[in-house]
Every structure is written in structure tokens, then in C-alpha cells.
Design a protein around this motif. Sequence first.
Motif, short mmCIF file in Angstrom:
data_model
loop_
_atom_site.label_atom_id
_atom_site.label_comp_id
_atom_site.label_asym_id
_atom_site.label_seq_id
_atom_site.Cartn_x
_atom_site.Cartn_y
_atom_site.Cartn_z
N SER A 21 -58.07 70.38 122.71
CA SER A 21 -57.53 71.08 121.54
C SER A 21 -58.01 70.46 120.24
O SER A 21 -58.38 71.17 119.30
CB SER A 21 -56.00 71.08 121.57
OG SER A 21 -55.54 71.88 122.64
N SER A 22 -58.03 69.10 120.16
CA SER A 22 -58.44 68.47 118.89
C SER A 22 -59.91 68.73 118.59
O SER A 22 -60.29 68.96 117.44
CB SER A 22 -58.19 66.96 118.85
OG SER A 22 -57.45 66.52 119.91
N LYS A 23 -60.75 68.69 119.62
CA LYS A 23 -62.18 68.94 119.43
C LYS A 23 -62.40 70.39 118.95
O LYS A 23 -63.15 70.66 118.01
CB LYS A 23 -62.93 68.70 120.75
CG LYS A 23 -64.44 68.81 120.68
CD LYS A 23 -65.05 68.34 122.01
CE LYS A 23 -66.56 68.21 121.93
NZ LYS A 23 -67.26 69.49 121.99
N PHE A 63 -50.19 69.29 120.15
CA PHE A 63 -51.36 69.02 121.00
C PHE A 63 -52.38 68.12 120.32
O PHE A 63 -53.55 68.13 120.67
CB PHE A 63 -51.97 70.34 121.49
CG PHE A 63 -51.11 70.98 122.54
CD1 PHE A 63 -51.35 70.74 123.89
CD2 PHE A 63 -50.03 71.77 122.19
CE1 PHE A 63 -50.53 71.28 124.87
CE2 PHE A 63 -49.19 72.32 123.17
CZ PHE A 63 -49.45 72.08 124.51
N GLU A 64 -51.90 67.29 119.37
CA GLU A 64 -52.84 66.42 118.65
C GLU A 64 -53.48 65.37 119.57
O GLU A 64 -54.56 64.86 119.28
CB GLU A 64 -52.16 65.74 117.45
CG GLU A 64 -50.99 64.85 117.81
CD GLU A 64 -50.22 64.37 116.58
OE1 GLU A 64 -50.64 64.66 115.44
OE2 GLU A 64 -49.19 63.69 116.77
N ASN A 65 -52.82 65.07 120.69
CA ASN A 65 -53.39 64.10 121.64
C ASN A 65 -54.12 64.75 122.81
O ASN A 65 -54.47 64.08 123.78
CB ASN A 65 -52.29 63.16 122.16
CG ASN A 65 -51.69 62.35 121.02
OD1 ASN A 65 -52.41 61.88 120.14
ND2 ASN A 65 -50.37 62.20 121.01
N ASP A 66 -54.30 66.05 122.72
CA ASP A 66 -55.06 66.76 123.76
C ASP A 66 -56.51 66.86 123.29
O ASP A 66 -56.80 67.54 122.31
CB ASP A 66 -54.45 68.17 123.95
CG ASP A 66 -55.33 69.07 124.80
OD1 ASP A 66 -55.97 68.57 125.74
OD2 ASP A 66 -55.38 70.29 124.52
N PRO A 67 -57.43 66.15 123.97
CA PRO A 67 -58.82 66.08 123.48
C PRO A 67 -59.49 67.45 123.34
O PRO A 67 -60.22 67.69 122.38
CB PRO A 67 -59.54 65.21 124.51
CG PRO A 67 -58.56 64.82 125.54
CD PRO A 67 -57.21 65.32 125.16
N LYS A 102 -49.69 70.07 115.89
CA LYS A 102 -48.92 68.83 115.99
C LYS A 102 -48.67 68.47 117.46
O LYS A 102 -48.90 67.35 117.90
CB LYS A 102 -47.57 69.03 115.25
CG LYS A 102 -46.68 67.80 115.23
CD LYS A 102 -47.21 66.73 114.25
CE LYS A 102 -46.43 65.44 114.38
NZ LYS A 102 -47.29 64.25 114.43
#
Length: 233
Positions: free
Chosen positions: A68-70, A62-66, A60
Motif C-alpha cells: 500500500s505505501s509503495k 495501512f501505513e505499515n503495509d509495504p 493511516k
Amino acid sequence: MAPKILVVLSSFDTIQANDHPTGWYLPEFAHPWEVLHNKAELVIASPKGGPAPLDPSSVKMFENDPVSSKFLKEQEALWKNTKKLSDINPAEFDAIFYVGGHGPMFDLTTDKTSISLIQSFASAKKPVSAVCHGPCVFVKVTTPSGASILADAEVTGFSNAEEDQVQLSAVMPFMLEDELQKKSGGRYVKAEQPWGVKVVVSKVKEFGGVLITGQNPASATGVGEALAKTLGI
């Protein structure tokens, strides 16, 4: 030949005191992996083997951290199929790295296999490294003379102020900053502000090998970079 790095994740998934789901922390695996995976072979292990619990709050947060999401989207197999720590032969690896999260505070701090692995890596002068709560894994590790592996080594890890801010101090088995301060003989250091980047490269005094620690999620990339530099990759 590319160096081989053992990456260790927690197997601990729930803090009983407040029924809080926990585990390992997403950016603290995602960012070092981003730095290292093209340059080294990474083998993932955990105390129990099999699926290692990812702390849902880190997903949640780090959902906007590219990065981490990748990583979350593409690399799930890495933490769903971990090797069991007790099946690991340290002789096959060039370095060890512990991912943080609150989970390690409850299982890896006292895990006898983990303690023995760290002793093997350090005595062979292979880099030992950890980020955020990850440095808790060094707290119970001793050298042949009986000293702490952290004795006289500069070290960092999740600070008391950061723990207070995430409101989990009351349910921790100990405060990491206090323990690292004690074991290192007062050589714990931290960033000027909570959540600032702090990466420390130090020496394990008795063995002469390299000790790399990072304070918090923001320091994860720097720990990966320091490990790459130490391994010459």
C-alpha cells in the motif's frame, strides 16, 4: 494481447451524517493492482471522472503495509486522473473490478451508468468483481428477467460485525451483509472471524458469467488473483 480491465473507484468523499471523510480504500486498489498490472491493461474510472477521493483513514491504517505505501507513493496519477464512467465503452474491456471503501455505498450503489456497465459485462459473460464494500454495486443490478444479478449466487462483502467494529453502522445507507444476503437468496458467506480472508468465485445464474467478491481489505489480493485466474493470465 493483454486483457483490459476496468477498475472503478468511488467519487464520494464525505459522509454527511458524521462529517467523516471517505472514498475508496487504499489496500483494496493497491493489492489487486500489484497482482494484475504486469499482466493486464488497467483503466481507472469513477462516476465524476478526474480525482477520485482516497479515504484518509485507509492511508493511516495501512501505513505499515509495504504494498500500500509503495502504491501510494508511486501511483498517484492513477486516481488523480480517472476517466468518467459515462465515457466508458464496455465492449473495449474484458473484465470490471470495483474497489471498496465506504464511498461506493453512497454513489456507486445507485449510479445508473455503473448499473448499466455491470449488466453489459455480465451479459457478455465477462467477469464482474468487487471487494469489501465494492459488492454494494451489485445490489440494484437486475437481469433481463427482472431478477437480481446476485440471485442464487454465493457472494461475500463487508460484514455487519466488521461495520460495527469500525463504528460506522449507524451512518450507512444500509448494511451490506443484510442486502447481499437478501439479494442472493441467503447465499452470503463470510470468513469465520471478522477481518479474515474470504474470496468467493461464483456464477451470475442468468448470464453464466463469473462473479468474484472479497469480504474485506485482507481479501483484496485474493480477488486480484481470482480475476487473473479467470482471465487466464
